[in-house]
Design a protein around this motif. Structure first.
Motif, short mmCIF file in Angstrom:
data_model
loop_
_atom_site.label_atom_id
_atom_site.label_comp_id
_atom_site.label_asym_id
_atom_site.label_seq_id
_atom_site.Cartn_x
_atom_site.Cartn_y
_atom_site.Cartn_z
N GLY A 159 0.82 -1.21 0.00
CA GLY A 159 0.00 0.00 0.00
C GLY A 159 0.85 1.26 0.00
O GLY A 159 1.82 1.38 -0.76
N LYS A 160 0.53 2.17 0.89
CA LYS A 160 1.25 3.44 0.97
C LYS A 160 2.40 3.40 1.98
O LYS A 160 2.96 4.45 2.30
N THR A 161 2.75 2.21 2.43
CA THR A 161 3.88 2.07 3.35
C THR A 161 5.00 1.30 2.66
O THR A 161 4.78 0.20 2.14
N TRP A 162 6.18 1.88 2.65
CA TRP A 162 7.37 1.23 2.10
C TRP A 162 8.32 0.94 3.25
O TRP A 162 8.71 1.85 4.01
N TYR A 163 8.69 -0.34 3.41
CA TYR A 163 9.50 -0.81 4.52
C TYR A 163 10.95 -1.01 4.06
O TYR A 163 11.21 -1.55 2.98
N THR A 164 11.89 -0.62 4.89
CA THR A 164 13.31 -0.85 4.60
C THR A 164 13.97 -1.48 5.80
O THR A 164 13.51 -1.34 6.94
N GLY A 179 20.42 -3.75 5.24
CA GLY A 179 21.44 -4.38 4.40
C GLY A 179 21.54 -5.87 4.44
O GLY A 179 22.61 -6.42 4.70
N ASN A 180 20.45 -6.60 4.15
CA ASN A 180 20.54 -8.06 4.08
C ASN A 180 21.15 -8.51 2.74
O ASN A 180 22.03 -9.37 2.72
N SER A 181 20.66 -7.97 1.65
CA SER A 181 21.20 -8.31 0.33
C SER A 181 21.81 -7.10 -0.37
O SER A 181 22.50 -7.26 -1.38
N TYR A 182 21.56 -5.92 0.16
CA TYR A 182 22.10 -4.68 -0.41
C TYR A 182 22.79 -3.91 0.70
O TYR A 182 22.19 -3.68 1.76
N PRO A 183 24.04 -3.53 0.53
CA PRO A 183 24.73 -2.74 1.56
C PRO A 183 23.93 -1.47 1.90
O PRO A 183 23.45 -0.78 0.99
N ASN A 184 23.79 -1.21 3.18
CA ASN A 184 22.99 -0.05 3.59
C ASN A 184 23.85 1.21 3.62
O ASN A 184 24.05 1.83 4.65
N ASN A 185 24.36 1.56 2.44
CA ASN A 185 25.13 2.80 2.33
C ASN A 185 24.27 3.94 1.80
O ASN A 185 24.77 4.99 1.44
N ILE A 186 22.96 3.70 1.76
CA ILE A 186 22.07 4.72 1.22
C ILE A 186 21.20 5.36 2.30
O ILE A 186 20.27 6.11 2.00
N ASN A 187 21.51 5.01 3.56
CA ASN A 187 20.85 5.65 4.72
C ASN A 187 19.34 5.47 4.71
O ASN A 187 18.57 6.42 4.92
N LEU A 188 18.90 4.22 4.49
CA LEU A 188 17.48 3.90 4.57
C LEU A 188 17.26 2.89 5.68
O LEU A 188 17.88 1.82 5.70
N SER A 189 16.40 3.21 6.62
CA SER A 189 16.08 2.29 7.71
C SER A 189 14.75 2.72 8.33
O SER A 189 14.57 3.89 8.67
N GLY A 190 13.82 1.78 8.40
CA GLY A 190 12.53 2.11 8.98
C GLY A 190 11.42 2.06 7.94
O GLY A 190 11.59 1.57 6.83
N ASN A 191 10.28 2.58 8.34
CA ASN A 191 9.10 2.57 7.49
C ASN A 191 8.80 3.98 7.00
O ASN A 191 8.94 4.96 7.75
N TYR A 192 8.33 4.07 5.75
CA TYR A 192 8.05 5.38 5.16
C TYR A 192 6.64 5.40 4.58
O TYR A 192 6.23 4.47 3.87
N THR A 193 5.94 6.46 4.87
CA THR A 193 4.64 6.68 4.24
C THR A 193 4.85 7.50 2.97
O THR A 193 5.53 8.53 2.98
N ILE A 194 4.28 7.00 1.90
CA ILE A 194 4.47 7.66 0.60
C ILE A 194 3.16 8.30 0.15
O ILE A 194 2.07 7.90 0.60
N ASP A 195 3.26 9.30 -0.72
CA ASP A 195 2.03 9.90 -1.27
C ASP A 195 1.89 9.67 -2.78
O ASP A 195 0.87 10.03 -3.38
N GLU A 196 2.93 9.10 -3.41
CA GLU A 196 2.86 8.78 -4.84
C GLU A 196 3.96 7.78 -5.16
O GLU A 196 5.03 7.79 -4.56
N TYR A 197 3.68 6.90 -6.12
CA TYR A 197 4.75 6.04 -6.62
C TYR A 197 4.47 5.69 -8.07
O TYR A 197 3.33 5.73 -8.55
N GLU A 198 5.55 5.38 -8.79
CA GLU A 198 5.46 5.07 -10.20
C GLU A 198 6.34 3.87 -10.54
O GLU A 198 7.39 3.67 -9.91
#
Length: 522
Positions: free
Chosen positions: A484-489, A492-511
């Protein structure tokens, strides 16, 4: 013919280091005669044997096509272009003074009569023996106050003079190689408009013409904001308007076209209150052939009323009536058979094309900034959350089995974009898929791409995950998954977490965009 090829192969012999030879050539009106002069000079210098060897370079002899390919290479042509360019820009070889323009924009240019004779029959006549105006040094003086100096600079300074020489002599292999050279070295990106002005009339330059049209279609303001635009020839305007991939809002295309039509083609004011009946008739007649090239149905109701409707007296009545019906009657469709909507470069409400250039750089695994001549990928919108829905079932309905995709979302109340690239098909079979080419990314501010970060997969066996209850999902654990409108991060299980993403994010648009390599049929 092989004599002229010898000039092309070793222009420094004739143009840069041999004054006597150049003096002989200066008085020659016919290019073939000029070649004979060079041959005579070579014979005087004991070069008959060398001259005989050069006969294998006769480009018009199809039986020697294999030899031509060996001798006339793109690298060879690059040296030819550079030598000719240096020679023509050296004023000691110039015997023409061109005084162009009017006060206060008068400019004095230097040129070579031999080149101009070959280029144009007008100059052939102008530089005849009975030409009256010469200065004390024997230079031709050519005054043209009604022609802007930029026009002559285009003729004199562009490397396409070599094309014109080659075209005159039917040297198709030379034309082919010089086109390759100019395209590969990105020369045309410096000024595709001027290049198009030179090449559009010459059929052998089709590759260059199409390449310039591709560049302009990709970045139309190169042309529409150019000082040259108001004075462009009618065939060029027609070619541009015919493009289905012209990446510009249709109302902006209309505005620019109207400006060109009045200012250049008809040379009258846009203010119709000052028009005579003859002016009105001329405008209608001129506009008639361009109307099918404008996608009027892609102009918004507001823009149509404010910017098109004021010219209602110039438009066909059936077109005007149908556009009004289209905008006023709910769920109506166009009744007239007009050209379909132009294919914009990207149909995104979240990011501009510069972000897609960044995606292309990442997809191609380039370390430097993307500076490709023409975008190598096409991005086709498959899903937009606010249009199609945010639930997983809609994602799979629209995006499964479509090939490579890039998915991204905007975090609520921000300019931050997060997402991932999957080079494989999306499916729903609750399994992991393996690839080395997928990645995640985080762009904290789309107005500042220097802040963008990418994380490439380090565990390729668990690169992407398929599940009917999830939207786009990446990595074991998962590094990124959507519901839905929640994106979870996660960390770094399969991708190194060098992009500073951690936690849950509420989004208002996606494509979600399908990524297609240009040239592929899929």
């Amino acid at each position: 013919m092989f004599d002229f090829i010898r000039i092309l192969e070793q222009p420094s012999l004739v143009l840069t280091g041999k004054k006597r030879e150049w003096e002989l050539l200066r008085g020659v009106k016919d290019i073939r005669k000029g070649c004979e002069v060079v041959a005579d000079i070579e014979k005087e210098q004991g070069l008959e044997k060398e001259l005989e060897k050069r006969k294998i370079l006769d480009i018009e002899d199809e039986g020697e096509e294999g030899n031509n390919k060996k001798n006339m290479t793109p690298q060879h042509c690059s040296e030819v272009i550079e030598d000719f360019k240096n020679a023509f820009e050296n004023e000691k070889y110039c015997d023409v003074i061109i005084i162009a323009g009017e006060d206060p924009d008068i400019k004095e240019l230097r040129a070579n009569s031999f080149v101009l004779r070959v280029r144009c029959s007008y100059f052939e006549r102008a530089f005849s023996n009975d030409w009256e105006e010469k200065d004390d040094d024997g230079n031709y003086v050519f005054k043209k106050p009604n022609i802007a100096s930029e026009v002559f600079q285009l003729i004199l300074r562009q490397p396409f003079i070599f094309f014109l020489l080659a075209d005159e002599l039917g040297l198709n292999k030379l034309i082919e190689h010089i086109q390759i050279y100019l395209i590969d070295n990105e020369y045309l990106r410096k000024d595709p408009v001027s290049t198009l002005q030179v090449t559009y009339q010459h059929e052998p330059f089709e590759d260059l013409k199409n390449y310039c049209l591709d560049i302009i279609s990709e970045e139309p303001r190169i042309l529409f904001s150019s000082e040259k635009f108001p004075s462009l020839e009618k065939p060029i305007i027609t070619m541009i308007l015919q493009r289905d991939d012209l990446n510009m809002e249709e109302i902006d295309i209309w505005d620019s076209f109207i400006r060109w039509l009045f200012v250049h083609y008809l040379k009258i004011s846009k203010d119709d209150s000052s028009w005579s009946s003859e002016d009105l008739s001329n405008v209608k007649l001129a506009l008639k052939e361009f109307i099918p090239l404008i996608r009027f149905y892609d102009i918004s109701r507001e823009d149509f009323y404010l910017k098109v409707y004021p010219y209602k007296d110039l438009l066909p009545q059936d077109l005007l009536s149908d556009i009004l019906r289209y905008h006023m009657v709910p769920n109506s469709t166009p009744m007239l058979n007009f050209k379909s909507t132009r294919i914009r470069k990207v149909d995104s409400v979240l990011v501009k094309f510069n972000v897609f250039k960044l995606f292309m750089k990442w997809i191609e695994k380039k370390d430097n900034n993307y500076n490709g001549k023409i975008a190598p990928f096409q991005f086709i919108l498959l899903l937009r959350g606010t249009r199609d829905g945010f639930d997983a079932s809609k994602f799979h309905q629209l995006c499964d089995n479509k090939g490579a995709t890039i998915s991204f979302a905007r975090i609520q109340n921000s300019k931050q974009i997060i997402g991932g690239y999957n080079p494989l098909h999306w499916q729903q079979n609750s399994t992991y898929a393996s690839t080395n080419d997928s990645f995640l990314f985080n762009i904290p501010n789309t107005d500042n791409l220097d802040s963008a970060k990418i994380s490439r997969c380090s565990n390729h066996n668990n690169a992407v995950y398929y599940n009917s209850g999830h939207g786009p999902t990446f990595g074991n654990g998962h590094d990124l998954y959507t519901q839905g409108k929640t994106w979870y991060t996660s960390n770094g299980n399969s991708y190194p977490n060098n992009i500073n993403l951690s936690g849950n994010y509420t989004i208002d648009e996606y494509e979600v965009f399908k990524v297609v390599k240009k040239g592929n049929k899929s």
